[in-house]
Design a protein around this motif. Sequence first.
Motif, short mmCIF file in Angstrom:
data_model
loop_
_atom_site.label_atom_id
_atom_site.label_comp_id
_atom_site.label_asym_id
_atom_site.label_seq_id
_atom_site.Cartn_x
_atom_site.Cartn_y
_atom_site.Cartn_z
N MET A 111 0.84 -1.19 0.00
CA MET A 111 0.00 0.00 0.00
C MET A 111 0.88 1.25 0.00
SD MET A 111 -3.19 1.04 0.23
CE MET A 111 -4.09 -0.32 0.97
N THR A 112 0.56 2.17 -0.86
CA THR A 112 1.26 3.45 -0.86
C THR A 112 0.30 4.53 -0.41
OG1 THR A 112 2.68 2.74 -2.68
CG2 THR A 112 2.53 5.11 -2.27
N VAL A 113 0.68 5.23 0.63
CA VAL A 113 -0.16 6.27 1.21
C VAL A 113 0.58 7.60 1.12
CG1 VAL A 113 -1.40 7.07 3.26
CG2 VAL A 113 -1.20 4.61 2.78
N VAL A 114 -0.12 8.63 0.67
CA VAL A 114 0.48 9.95 0.51
C VAL A 114 -0.17 10.92 1.49
CG1 VAL A 114 0.97 11.85 -1.08
CG2 VAL A 114 0.86 9.49 -1.95
N TYR A 115 0.65 11.60 2.28
CA TYR A 115 0.12 12.69 3.09
C TYR A 115 -0.09 13.89 2.17
CZ TYR A 115 -0.11 16.85 5.89
OH TYR A 115 -0.51 18.06 6.38
N VAL A 116 -1.32 14.37 2.10
CA VAL A 116 -1.69 15.43 1.15
C VAL A 116 -1.81 16.76 1.89
CG1 VAL A 116 -3.43 16.22 -0.49
CG2 VAL A 116 -2.96 13.77 -0.26
N GLU A 117 -1.02 17.72 1.46
CA GLU A 117 -1.13 19.07 2.03
C GLU A 117 -2.16 19.86 1.23
OE1 GLU A 117 2.51 21.26 3.28
OE2 GLU A 117 3.56 19.49 2.50
N THR A 118 -2.93 20.65 1.95
CA THR A 118 -3.87 21.55 1.29
C THR A 118 -3.53 22.98 1.67
OG1 THR A 118 -5.43 21.26 3.12
CG2 THR A 118 -5.76 19.89 1.18
N ASP A 119 -3.83 23.91 0.78
CA ASP A 119 -3.51 25.32 1.06
C ASP A 119 -4.63 25.93 1.90
OD1 ASP A 119 -5.62 25.94 -0.63
OD2 ASP A 119 -4.33 26.34 -2.35
N PRO A 120 -4.46 27.18 2.32
CA PRO A 120 -5.50 27.79 3.18
C PRO A 120 -6.88 27.79 2.54
CG PRO A 120 -3.48 29.07 3.29
CD PRO A 120 -3.26 28.04 2.23
N ALA A 121 -6.95 27.71 1.21
CA ALA A 121 -8.27 27.66 0.55
C ALA A 121 -8.80 26.24 0.46
CB ALA A 121 -8.15 28.27 -0.85
N ILE A 153 -3.75 5.80 11.22
CA ILE A 153 -4.52 5.28 10.08
C ILE A 153 -3.62 4.69 8.98
CG2 ILE A 153 -6.48 6.80 10.50
CD1 ILE A 153 -4.21 7.51 7.58
N THR A 154 -2.32 4.70 9.21
CA THR A 154 -1.40 4.20 8.19
C THR A 154 -1.16 2.71 8.38
OG1 THR A 154 -0.27 6.32 8.05
CG2 THR A 154 0.94 4.41 7.24
N PRO A 155 -1.18 1.95 7.30
CA PRO A 155 -0.85 0.52 7.43
C PRO A 155 0.55 0.31 8.00
CG PRO A 155 -1.72 1.04 5.24
CD PRO A 155 -1.48 2.34 5.92
N GLU A 156 0.76 -0.83 8.57
CA GLU A 156 2.07 -1.09 9.17
C GLU A 156 3.10 -1.47 8.14
OE1 GLU A 156 1.45 -3.97 12.21
OE2 GLU A 156 0.43 -2.57 13.56
N SER A 157 2.67 -1.72 6.93
CA SER A 157 3.65 -2.03 5.89
C SER A 157 3.29 -1.24 4.63
CB SER A 157 3.66 -3.52 5.57
OG SER A 157 2.41 -3.91 5.03
N GLY A 158 4.27 -1.08 3.78
CA GLY A 158 4.06 -0.33 2.55
C GLY A 158 4.92 0.90 2.51
N GLY A 179 12.86 -2.68 6.63
CA GLY A 179 11.67 -2.43 7.44
C GLY A 179 10.41 -2.63 6.64
N GLU A 180 9.32 -2.73 7.37
CA GLU A 180 8.03 -3.00 6.73
C GLU A 180 7.40 -1.75 6.14
OE1 GLU A 180 6.40 -6.02 6.37
OE2 GLU A 180 8.40 -6.73 6.88
N LEU A 181 7.59 -0.64 6.83
CA LEU A 181 7.01 0.62 6.36
C LEU A 181 8.14 1.55 5.93
CD1 LEU A 181 4.49 2.48 6.08
CD2 LEU A 181 5.03 3.32 8.38
N HIS A 182 8.05 2.04 4.71
CA HIS A 182 9.07 2.94 4.20
C HIS A 182 8.53 4.36 4.20
CE1 HIS A 182 10.88 -0.76 2.11
NE2 HIS A 182 11.26 -0.63 3.35
N VAL A 183 9.25 5.22 4.89
CA VAL A 183 8.80 6.60 5.07
C VAL A 183 9.69 7.50 4.23
CG1 VAL A 183 8.33 8.40 6.76
CG2 VAL A 183 8.10 5.99 7.42
#
Lengths: 331, 276
Positions: A1-11, A95-100, A154-158
Amino acid sequence: MTVVYVETDPAGEVTLTSAEAITFARQLLPDGGPDTSREVAAPPSGSPEGVVIGQLSDSAVAELGRLGVSVIHHLEHPDLAEYSAAAWAQAIVDITPESGTLLASGTPRGMELMAHVAVRTGQRMAANVIGADEEGLLRQVHGGTAFERLRLDGELHVLTIAGHACNPEETTPVTPEVYDYELDVAEADLATRVQRTEAEAADDASGLTSARAVVGAGRGVGSENGFSEVLELVDHLGGALGVSRVVTGLGWRPHAEQVGQTGSRISPDVYIACGISGAIQHMAGIEGAKTLVAINSDEESTMVQRADYAIIGDLHEVVGAVNEEIVRRKQ
Amino acid sequence: MNILVCIKRVPDIAGSVVLDDTGTGIDESGLGHTMSSHEECAVELAIQTAAATAGTVTVLTVGPTEAVEQLRAAVAVGANDGILVEAADPSVFAPEDIAQVIGDVVRDRAEAGQTFDLVLTGDDAADTGDFQVGIRLAYDLGYPALTNIQTISAADGDSGTGGSGPAPGGGERSSGRIEARGIGPAGTEIFALDLPAVIAVHEGGVDPRYPSITGRMKAKKATIVEYDAPEPGTGNPRIRLELPEVKASSVTILGEGPEAAPALVDVLEEIGVMRP
C-alpha cells in the motif's frame, strides 16, 4: 500500500507539491514500490491512498480523484485544527498501514511530519527522494549536486519527495472513497501546537512557488535600492521576485523571497536570473524551471552556461531595456 | 538559559563535486569546510538568547578531529565552550545514530552537572539533508520538538532557568517557557513551549555575526570536551553516491547589452508569460 500525506492550502486546495508527490507515488512506486529488499504490499492498481488533515473540500476530493487517489483518509478533530507536528503525526500513524510506503512532499510540513512518523513507527526515513527502481531509492544530497542510492529495510518505508522531482500529472479520474475517523489526541502531543499565526505578506512564499514567471536577482543588483528594474519586469510578467542567499544575507530582501537549497524551490515556465552567478545552493532551487534565462556580465558564469538563453551585459541596462521593449510592444 | 547547539562540519561546495575512490562519499581533499547555514543561524540565535537570559552556549559536533575548527568558529562568535564527539567518518552514522550519540552526551553532561535548558539544531545539514536529527534527538531525550523555527525568546520575561524534576541522567530538569516563531504555510506561526526542548532552526530569522579579534583569541583557548563516538547502532543505508549527468551547455546567446532586449522579449512572448 502506498499512502500519501496530502497538504492543502489555506483555501483547501491540494498543493502543487502534493500533486507532485501523488504523481510520484503513482508513476515511480507502481504496485506499491520498487523491488528493493522490502516487501511492499499494494493494491493491484497501484493507486495511492491519501491522508488529509483538516477541512476537505469537494474540489480537493475531485482533484485527488483526477490524480488517481482511490481512497482518502480524512482526519478532522478540534485538537487538530491548529498544527501540531506530534499530534498530526500520531494521527497519520493511527490510520497508516504497518507495511508499505508512506510519503509526503519535501516541504517543511512534509519533512517534519514524516520524521515524527518515522520515529513513532520505529522506521527509517529517506528525505528528498527523486527516484526509485529495482536497486533502491535515489535521493538528493549536497543540495542536488549528488544523488544518494540507498536501500531501506523495514516494513514501512517513510519518504519525502524532493520538490519538482516529477511534474504533476492527472490520470484517468476515479471517485475516491472518503473515510472519516474519530481520533483520540493525547494531551502531550499538543505541547507543540501553533498558538497563533500572523499572516504577513513578507512571509508568503506561495506566490513564488506557484508563479509562471520568476525574475531572480543576485548580488549584481548592487544595493537594497537596486531592484527597481527587476521589480518592474516582475510586474510586466505578472510573476514573482526570487533572490539569492547573498541578497537575503545582506538584508536587502526578506528570506521568504530566497530561492535555493535553504529557500523556495520553484518550477516556473521561465526563470530570468539577473546578476546571479549560479552557486550550487541556488541552482538546487531552480531545477524545476522549464526555461532558464540568464542576464549576466560574465559569459563564463555557471548560470549562463546552464541557461537556455542568455544576454551578456549589465543587468540594470539590459533589464531596463527589456522593460522599455515590453512597454513599447504593449502600446 | 543554558543552550546546547548541535552543528555539523560540511564541505563548502561552490562548484561540481567529485566522488572519492569508494564511490560512497565525495572527494573533500580540495574543498574547504564550514557549518551548515541553518546551524550558523542556530548558533547566532543561541548567543542572542543566552545573552538575554544570562545563560551559556555550548556547541557540539559529531565529526572528525578537524571538526574542532567549526566548534572554535562558534566560540569565536560568542559560544562559551564546545564538545567534540570524535568520529573519523561520520557518514557511516544514520540520523538515528547521531541523535542517539548526542542524547548520550546530554545525559552524560547532566550527570557531570552541566544541564541544558534548550537544545538547538539546524533544520537539516547542507550535505545529507536528512531533516531528522533534531526530531529524533527530542524523542530520545523525551523533550518536545519544533522545527522550521527562526526566532525564539523567553516567554513573559521568564529567564528560562530553574529546576523542576529530574533531567536525563539524574540531574535537575530545567523549567521555563519560551516563545518560538517560524514560517508556516499561512504566515508566521507562534509556538509557546515548556523547557527543556529541542528546536531545529531554519535560516533567515537572524543574521550570523562575524568573529571579532578578541573572539578569535578566546576561541583558541576555549575548552573543548572530547568524547569518542561509539560504533553506529544502525548505520547508513547508503549504497553509493551518484553524480547527475553532466549536460553540455546549449545556451543560446541572444546578444550583448541593451540591444539584445527585443530578442528576449520575443522569447518571453513565445513562452507565453507576458502579461496582457
